[in-house]
Scaffold this motif. Structure first.
Motif, PDB file in Angstrom:
ATOM      1  N   VAL A  81      13.066  28.437  -6.174  1.00  0.00           N
ATOM      2  CA  VAL A  81      14.395  27.822  -6.255  1.00  0.00           C
ATOM      3  C   VAL A  81      14.588  26.819  -5.127  1.00  0.00           C
ATOM      4  CG1 VAL A  81      16.873  28.259  -6.069  1.00  0.00           C
ATOM      5  CG2 VAL A  81      15.457  29.748  -7.476  1.00  0.00           C
ATOM      6  N   GLU A  82      14.164  27.184  -3.916  1.00  0.00           N
ATOM      7  CA  GLU A  82      14.272  26.260  -2.786  1.00  0.00           C
ATOM      8  C   GLU A  82      13.431  25.008  -3.014  1.00  0.00           C
ATOM      9  OE1 GLU A  82      13.212  28.423   0.686  1.00  0.00           O
ATOM     10  OE2 GLU A  82      15.000  29.687   0.661  1.00  0.00           O
ATOM     11  N   GLU A  85      15.281  22.864  -5.514  1.00  0.00           N
ATOM     12  CA  GLU A  85      16.402  22.160  -4.883  1.00  0.00           C
ATOM     13  C   GLU A  85      15.914  20.982  -4.059  1.00  0.00           C
ATOM     14  OE1 GLU A  85      18.336  25.197  -2.646  1.00  0.00           O
ATOM     15  OE2 GLU A  85      19.667  25.784  -4.291  1.00  0.00           O
ATOM     16  N   HIS A  86      14.829  21.195  -3.321  1.00  0.00           N
ATOM     17  CA  HIS A  86      14.282  20.118  -2.489  1.00  0.00           C
ATOM     18  C   HIS A  86      13.783  18.965  -3.350  1.00  0.00           C
ATOM     19  CE1 HIS A  86      12.287  18.145   0.843  1.00  0.00           C
ATOM     20  NE2 HIS A  86      11.136  18.205   0.206  1.00  0.00           N
ATOM     21  N   LEU A  88      14.666  18.208  -6.451  1.00  0.00           N
ATOM     22  CA  LEU A  88      15.796  17.530  -7.089  1.00  0.00           C
ATOM     23  C   LEU A  88      16.509  16.611  -6.105  1.00  0.00           C
ATOM     24  CD1 LEU A  88      17.325  20.402  -9.259  1.00  0.00           C
ATOM     25  CD2 LEU A  88      16.076  18.392 -10.063  1.00  0.00           C
ATOM     26  N   GLY A  89      16.627  17.077  -4.851  1.00  0.00           N
ATOM     27  CA  GLY A  89      17.242  16.231  -3.832  1.00  0.00           C
ATOM     28  C   GLY A  89      16.455  14.960  -3.599  1.00  0.00           C
TER      29      GLY A  89
END
Length: 305
Positions: A81-82, A85-86, A88-89
């Motif tokens: 998940v992290e 998120e990274h 996608l950022g």
């Protein structure tokens, strides 16, 4: 599947924090959660699994065998998940992904490659593909969706209303020669001085070729009779290096070759009157939205233009 439906990253973080602190109250405090809420989440998981995740002792909570398996997988899930998120950022910031660009030779050397370098310095994971080709080929592949945008000219066979067009600049033709060429050191060279030498030029109909021929016609001077036709910069430089050939290229290519020490022993003829090529443009398909990464590169290109 019951576990998957109930799982939330915050719940997994709670189980990991309990395993770390061995205290439900400390875990709840660390995650800014009330103890009753934390107790309810843990109880729901244990009911769903059908087995306790922790063995309760007077001094704390110890992982059961089921709890150890749960924690092991929870760490992997949260790590993914992290990572998501990274990633996608980075995508939202235009620092990750793929960009495909096409260009005619002059702009590729003059503004596209410096823009690419600037983007890659801040976003080294971004994948950028650059092709150099004539405008007719670039436009065709832009329509086919191969490129995010191109630097070139719109052929008369295409409707400019189908594209988003950013004004760019005109090109000045540089006549490349070897440093030992008889005209390399002369000033104020006239077109009539050039006809006796072999030339290597782009195919007929290409903008630089048209500009050179138009300049000869305007001066009433016959066009050079000995011409090797090739749009390859490598072929042009090879011919220049082997003798007295003259190779018309853009001023941007000349600047790259001469001042960056890429083209050893390459010089340019000092013409009496400059030869100008009509403007090229930054062109993109009007029906498609650019990715954030492509927008970043486009902004760098336009800034340099």
């Amino acid at each position: 599947m019951d576990i998957a439906r109930r799982m939330k990253p915050a719940h997994l973080e709670l189980i990991l924090k309990i395993a770390e602190t061995q205290q439900l109250q400390l875990a709840a405090q660390a995650l800014a959660m009330s103890q009753p809420a934390a107790s309810r989440i843990l109880s729901d998981f244990e009911k769903t699994i059908g087995s306790p995740l922790f063995i309760r002792h007077p001094k704390g909570m110890e992982l059961s065998s089921a709890g150890a398996a749960f924690v092991r997988h929870a760490r992997v899930i949260l790590g993914e998940v992290e990572t998501l998120e990274h990633e996608l950022g980075l995508l939202q910031a235009g620092a990750l992904g793929e960009v495909r660009v096409g260009s005619v030779t002059g702009p590729a050397a003059g503004c596209l490659m410096p823009a690419v370098q600037a983007v890659l310095e801040s976003s080294p994971d971004l994948e950028i593909n650059v092709d150099v080709a004539p405008s007719t080929e670039l436009i065709r592949q832009l329509e086919e969706g191969r490129y995010d945008f191109i630097l070139g000219r719109i052929p008369p066979t295409h409707d400019s209303r189908n594209f988003h067009i950013h004004p760019a600049r005109t090109e000045v033709v540089a006549l490349l020669v070897h440093t030992t060429h008889p005209l390399a050191r002369r000033e104020d060279v006239a077109l009539s001085d050039l006809t006796g030498f072999p030339w290597v030029m782009q195919e007929r109909g290409m903008p630089i070729r048209q500009a050179v021929e138009a300049a000869f016609h305007a001066e009433g001077v016959p066009t050079p009779p000995r011409v090797l036709n090739s749009s390859s910069l490598l072929v042009a430089l090879a011919q220049v290096a082997r003798g007295q050939a003259i190779a018309p290229q853009s001023e941007e290519v000349k600047e790259l070759l001469v001042h960056a020490d890429i083209g050893a022993n390459i010089d340019a003829v000092n013409l009496r009157q400059p030869i100008i090529v009509p403007s090229y443009f930054v062109i993109r398909d009007g029906s498609r939205k650019l990715s954030r990464a492509a927008e970043r590169l486009l902004a760098e290109v336009l800034e340099r233009i």
